[in-house]
Design a protein around this motif. Structure first.
Motif, mmCIF file in Angstrom:
data_model
loop_
_atom_site.group_PDB
_atom_site.id
_atom_site.type_symbol
_atom_site.label_atom_id
_atom_site.label_comp_id
_atom_site.label_asym_id
_atom_site.label_seq_id
_atom_site.Cartn_x
_atom_site.Cartn_y
_atom_site.Cartn_z
ATOM 1 N N SER A 95 -22.041 26.813 -17.126
ATOM 2 C CA SER A 95 -23.273 27.358 -17.693
ATOM 3 C C SER A 95 -24.296 26.270 -17.963
ATOM 4 O O SER A 95 -25.496 26.533 -17.955
ATOM 5 C CB SER A 95 -22.967 28.090 -19.005
ATOM 6 N N ALA A 96 -23.835 25.059 -18.216
ATOM 7 C CA ALA A 96 -24.746 23.956 -18.504
ATOM 8 C C ALA A 96 -25.374 23.375 -17.237
ATOM 9 O O ALA A 96 -26.410 22.720 -17.305
ATOM 10 C CB ALA A 96 -24.013 22.854 -19.261
ATOM 11 N N GLU A 98 -27.462 23.100 -13.808
ATOM 12 C CA GLU A 98 -28.722 23.697 -13.393
ATOM 13 C C GLU A 98 -28.472 24.650 -12.220
ATOM 14 O O GLU A 98 -27.785 24.301 -11.254
ATOM 15 C CB GLU A 98 -29.689 22.590 -12.968
#
Length: 160
Positions: A95-96, A98
């Motif tokens: 999720s972190a 890009e």
């Protein structure tokens, strides 16, 4: 407290949180996306309460709590907890990262599908072979430059 009462309290809280998110999103950013997400949270929680699904979820949460409370943790259980924790960590890491847009994805796909010969220019004996000779597999084996080039390619691919 009965599951129905708990479900009603949770539904009211979620509706209020959704409306608060919608209001603050509009006030801070003037973003219709945030307003719609807040409204959707409120509508979803109200719909889950009206259909009775929120009561079922409350019963499930209570059952999970009783299961956790009465569970004796052995090696198998700790292994499962570790695997689940690793899954959560991998999800958070992903999720972190890009996200890849359409243009970048298309560029990566084209780079992957492009033939290797188009990416690497021809050098050495194959490029300088006279027009009468074929620059095939046996051409220029005695050339030290070509041997060095072949060795470098093999090292790049992990073959020594």
């Amino acid at each position: 407290m009965s599951p129905t009462t708990l479900a009603l309290i949770v539904a009211i809280v979620l509706v209020l949180v959704g409306l608060l998110v919608a209001f603050l999103g509009w006030r801070r950013r003037r973003s219709m996306r945030t307003v719609l997400r807040g409204l959707s949270l409120g509508l979803l929680s109200a719909g889950l309460w009206v259909t009775g699904i929120l009561s079922l979820l409350a019963d499930a949460a209570r059952g999970i709590w009783h299961w956790v409370r009465d569970q004796h943790l052995d090696t198998r259980m700790w292994t499962g907890i570790g695997i689940a924790a690793a899954g959560v960590v991998v999800f958070l890491i992903s999720s972190a990262l890009e996200p890849v847009g359409r243009a970048e994805g298309r560029r990566r796909r084209e780079a992957l599908l492009a033939p290797q010969s188009a990416q690497q220019p021809v050098t050495g004996a194959a490029a300088t072979a006279p027009s009468g000779q074929a620059a095939g597999p046996g051409a220029g084996l005695d050339d030290p430059d070509e041997d060095a080039e072949i060795t470098a390619i093999l090292k790049n691919h992990g073959i020594h």
